[in-house]
Design a protein around this motif. Structure first.
Motif, PDB file in Angstrom:
ATOM      1  N   ASP A  27       0.828  -1.205   0.000  1.00 12.15           N
ATOM      2  CA  ASP A  27       0.000   0.000   0.000  1.00 12.15           C
ATOM      3  C   ASP A  27       0.863   1.256   0.000  1.00 12.15           C
ATOM      4  O   ASP A  27       0.621   2.186  -0.757  1.00 12.15           O
ATOM      5  N   ASP A  28       1.856   1.300   0.895  1.00 18.06           N
ATOM      6  CA  ASP A  28       2.756   2.440   0.900  1.00 18.06           C
ATOM      7  C   ASP A  28       4.033   2.131   1.663  1.00 18.06           C
ATOM      8  O   ASP A  28       4.086   1.221   2.495  1.00 18.06           O
ATOM      9  N   LEU A  29       5.066   2.893   1.333  1.00 14.86           N
ATOM     10  CA  LEU A  29       6.319   2.929   2.079  1.00 14.86           C
ATOM     11  C   LEU A  29       6.249   4.169   2.969  1.00 14.86           C
ATOM     12  O   LEU A  29       5.722   5.201   2.542  1.00 14.86           O
ATOM     13  N   TYR A  30       6.786   4.095   4.183  1.00 13.08           N
ATOM     14  CA  TYR A  30       6.682   5.266   5.047  1.00 13.08           C
ATOM     15  C   TYR A  30       7.938   5.468   5.888  1.00 13.08           C
ATOM     16  O   TYR A  30       8.725   4.543   6.128  1.00 13.08           O
ATOM     17  N   TYR A  31       8.116   6.701   6.305  1.00 11.15           N
ATOM     18  CA  TYR A  31       9.184   7.104   7.230  1.00 11.15           C
ATOM     19  C   TYR A  31       8.525   7.720   8.450  1.00 11.15           C
ATOM     20  O   TYR A  31       7.607   8.536   8.318  1.00 11.15           O
ATOM     21  N   LEU A  32       8.996   7.324   9.627  1.00  8.48           N
ATOM     22  CA  LEU A  32       8.424   7.836  10.875  1.00  8.48           C
ATOM     23  C   LEU A  32       9.542   8.222  11.822  1.00  8.48           C
ATOM     24  O   LEU A  32      10.462   7.440  12.077  1.00  8.48           O
ATOM     25  N   GLU A  33       9.470   9.437  12.339  1.00  9.84           N
ATOM     26  CA  GLU A  33      10.436   9.869  13.350  1.00  9.84           C
ATOM     27  C   GLU A  33       9.763  10.822  14.313  1.00  9.84           C
ATOM     28  O   GLU A  33       9.001  11.697  13.909  1.00  9.84           O
ATOM     29  N   GLY A  34      10.044  10.634  15.592  1.00 10.35           N
ATOM     30  CA  GLY A  34       9.533  11.566  16.581  1.00 10.35           C
ATOM     31  C   GLY A  34       9.088  10.889  17.854  1.00 10.35           C
ATOM     32  O   GLY A  34       9.388   9.721  18.102  1.00 10.35           O
ATOM     33  N   ALA A  35       8.357  11.642  18.659  1.00  6.47           N
ATOM     34  CA  ALA A  35       7.822  11.126  19.917  1.00  6.47           C
ATOM     35  C   ALA A  35       6.438  10.558  19.651  1.00  6.47           C
ATOM     36  O   ALA A  35       5.575  11.259  19.127  1.00  6.47           O
ATOM     37  N   PRO A  36       6.203   9.301  19.967  1.00  8.51           N
ATOM     38  CA  PRO A  36       4.884   8.701  19.721  1.00  8.51           C
ATOM     39  C   PRO A  36       3.835   9.349  20.616  1.00  8.51           C
ATOM     40  O   PRO A  36       4.151   9.911  21.671  1.00  8.51           O
ATOM     41  N   PRO A  37       2.568   9.287  20.211  1.00  2.77           N
ATOM     42  CA  PRO A  37       1.512   9.907  21.014  1.00  2.77           C
ATOM     43  C   PRO A  37       1.336   9.239  22.366  1.00  2.77           C
ATOM     44  O   PRO A  37       0.928   9.880  23.332  1.00  2.77           O
ATOM     45  N   TYR A  38       1.607   7.921  22.414  1.00  2.00           N
ATOM     46  CA  TYR A  38       1.497   7.153  23.650  1.00  2.00           C
ATOM     47  C   TYR A  38       2.632   6.147  23.687  1.00  2.00           C
ATOM     48  O   TYR A  38       3.097   5.680  22.644  1.00  2.00           O
ATOM     49  N   ALA A  39       3.079   5.795  24.883  1.00  2.00           N
ATOM     50  CA  ALA A  39       4.173   4.826  25.003  1.00  2.00           C
ATOM     51  C   ALA A  39       3.755   3.455  24.517  1.00  2.00           C
ATOM     52  O   ALA A  39       4.571   2.694  23.995  1.00  2.00           O
ATOM     53  N   ARG A  40       2.467   3.130  24.685  1.00  2.00           N
ATOM     54  CA  ARG A  40       1.959   1.832  24.232  1.00  2.00           C
ATOM     55  C   ARG A  40       0.693   2.025  23.414  1.00  2.00           C
ATOM     56  O   ARG A  40      -0.198   2.777  23.814  1.00  2.00           O
ATOM     57  N   LEU A  41       0.645   1.367  22.271  1.00  2.00           N
ATOM     58  CA  LEU A  41      -0.517   1.427  21.398  1.00  2.00           C
ATOM     59  C   LEU A  41      -1.030   0.017  21.149  1.00  2.00           C
ATOM     60  O   LEU A  41      -0.236  -0.920  20.979  1.00  2.00           O
ATOM     61  N   THR A  42      -2.342  -0.141  21.132  1.00  3.18           N
ATOM     62  CA  THR A  42      -2.964  -1.402  20.753  1.00  3.18           C
ATOM     63  C   THR A  42      -3.347  -1.332  19.285  1.00  3.18           C
ATOM     64  O   THR A  42      -3.993  -0.372  18.859  1.00  3.18           O
ATOM     65  N   LEU A  43      -2.945  -2.329  18.510  1.00 10.03           N
ATOM     66  CA  LEU A  43      -3.289  -2.386  17.094  1.00 10.03           C
ATOM     67  C   LEU A  43      -4.247  -3.542  16.862  1.00 10.03           C
ATOM     68  O   LEU A  43      -3.846  -4.708  16.888  1.00 10.03           O
ATOM     69  N   PRO A  44      -5.537  -3.264  16.646  1.00 10.60           N
ATOM     70  CA  PRO A  44      -6.490  -4.337  16.342  1.00 10.60           C
ATOM     71  C   PRO A  44      -6.144  -4.978  14.999  1.00 10.60           C
ATOM     72  O   PRO A  44      -5.502  -4.351  14.153  1.00 10.60           O
ATOM     73  N   PRO A  45      -6.572  -6.217  14.768  1.00  9.12           N
ATOM     74  CA  PRO A  45      -6.319  -6.873  13.482  1.00  9.12           C
ATOM     75  C   PRO A  45      -6.952  -6.095  12.333  1.00  9.12           C
ATOM     76  O   PRO A  45      -8.044  -5.555  12.468  1.00  9.12           O
ATOM     77  N   MET A  46      -6.246  -6.021  11.241  1.00 13.45           N
ATOM     78  CA  MET A  46      -6.797  -5.438  10.032  1.00 13.45           C
ATOM     79  C   MET A  46      -6.264  -6.225   8.837  1.00 13.45           C
ATOM     80  O   MET A  46      -5.292  -6.976   8.983  1.00 13.45           O
ATOM     81  N   PRO A  47      -6.890  -6.126   7.676  1.00 15.23           N
ATOM     82  CA  PRO A  47      -6.446  -6.906   6.520  1.00 15.23           C
ATOM     83  C   PRO A  47      -5.203  -6.306   5.886  1.00 15.23           C
ATOM     84  O   PRO A  47      -5.232  -5.719   4.799  1.00 15.23           O
ATOM     85  N   ALA A  48      -4.088  -6.439   6.576  1.00 17.60           N
ATOM     86  CA  ALA A  48      -2.817  -5.889   6.112  1.00 17.60           C
ATOM     87  C   ALA A  48      -1.689  -6.543   6.883  1.00 17.60           C
ATOM     88  O   ALA A  48      -1.895  -7.123   7.946  1.00 17.60           O
ATOM     89  N   ALA A  49      -0.487  -6.430   6.319  1.00 18.72           N
ATOM     90  CA  ALA A  49       0.718  -6.909   6.983  1.00 18.72           C
ATOM     91  C   ALA A  49       1.665  -5.725   7.147  1.00 18.72           C
ATOM     92  O   ALA A  49       1.389  -4.619   6.660  1.00 18.72           O
ATOM     93  N   LEU A  50       2.774  -5.948   7.822  1.00 19.80           N
ATOM     94  CA  LEU A  50       3.647  -4.834   8.179  1.00 19.80           C
ATOM     95  C   LEU A  50       5.100  -5.289   8.211  1.00 19.80           C
ATOM     96  O   LEU A  50       5.414  -6.378   8.692  1.00 19.80           O
TER      97      LEU A  50
END
Length: 289
Positions: A27-50
């Motif tokens: 779907d896309d290539l991405y770059y991420l840098e910075g302070a996350p919004p929360y120290a821990r995030l829950t990722l529910p299942p979705m039809p995608a891989a990572l």
């Protein structure tokens, strides 16, 4: 896709669609840098891989089957999950990654996707330590996010290989996606000219789950994305429109996918909107704190 920036002071997020033939897998290539919004995030299942190549401090992942978190220093590969997992960020994170279509990891994996179902692994476990170390060095010294995405794209192009059954799985998955999971699986195998057993085997090899499970995830994802957390939600109308038997069935699916009731899910989404309006990560991850 143009660069996207959310929470402009705290996080930089840049993404783009890859060139053919990778655009049929990714779907896309991405770059991420910075302070996350929360120290821990829950990722529910979705039809995608990572796939993530980590360039900062290690992050931690806890799947629904584990009690303890596991540390990932070099990055991770996550095939399409069947249950929510928890992603723990360091105080400052930096990575490049790929949001992959359900079948899209198969040409880059040395093992069947079913072996990795709900079992995230490091990049080293998939591509080997020397190759990953070299890739991370090149990414870390690249001249900015766009060059980094180009380097990652070139690495994926170099590793792309022929995969038996990919066309079958891709075509069938696309029908499932187009119907938001409402397609009859038996009809799909007939249309493809193969047995339901053969279709399920190919799906497990290349995606990690059966067509029925993929359809269930597509239906849930489409339903959740139809929710506007900023406004009132008519749960009965939403459940009926998505084809659930009743609200009880819908509520059961919600808890199975997120660990939350529908009303609690909306409360958590509203918290994210309130505390981090316009953030690049808003939409699917949920605060776990």
């Amino acid at each position: 896709m143009p660069a996207g920036v959310g929470d402009t002071v705290r996080v930089e997020y840049v993404s783009r669609v890859p060139r053919p033939p990778l655009d049929g897998l990714i779907d896309d290539l991405y770059y991420l840098e910075g302070a996350p919004p929360y120290a821990r995030l829950t990722l529910p299942p979705m039809p995608a891989a990572l796939l993530i190549v980590n360039l900062g401090a290690p992050f931690r992942i806890r799947t629904g089957t584990e009690i303890e978190t596991t540390e990932y220093a070099d990055g991770c590969v996550v095939t399409m999950p069947t249950r929510a997992f928890e992603f723990g960020y360091p105080l400052w994170t930096r990575s490049v990654g790929v949001h992959v279509k359900p079948w899209g990891l198969a040409p880059f994996l040395p093992m069947p996707a079913a072996e990795l179902c709900d079992r995230p692994v490091t990049i080293e476990q998939v591509w080997g330590r020397p190759a990953v170390a070299e890739l991370r060095d090149r990414l870390a010294t690249a001249d900015g996010p766009h060059e980094m995405l180009t380097l990652l794209e070139e690495e994926l192009m170099r590793r792309l290989c022929e995969t038996a059954g990919l066309g079958l799985v891709r075509r069938t998955s696309s029908v499932i996606a187009a119907t938001s999971g409402a397609a009859a699986i038996g009809d799909l195998s007939v249309a493809a000219g193969v047995s339901s057993t053969h279709l399920a085997q190919r799906f497990k090899e290349l995606i990690g789950v059966t067509p029925k499970r993929l359809a269930r995830t597509h239906r849930f994802a489409a339903t959740v994305f139809a929710i506007n957390p900023a406004g009132p939600v008519d749960w009965g109308e939403l459940a009926g429109g998505a084809g659930y038997f009743d609200q009880a069935h819908f509520g059961h699916e919600f808890r199975a996918f997120t660990g939350l009731t529908p009303t609690r899910y909306v409360e958590v989404r509203r918290r994210f909107l309130r505390e981090h309006p316009g953030h690049a990560m808003d939409g699917w991850p949920l605060p776990a704190d």
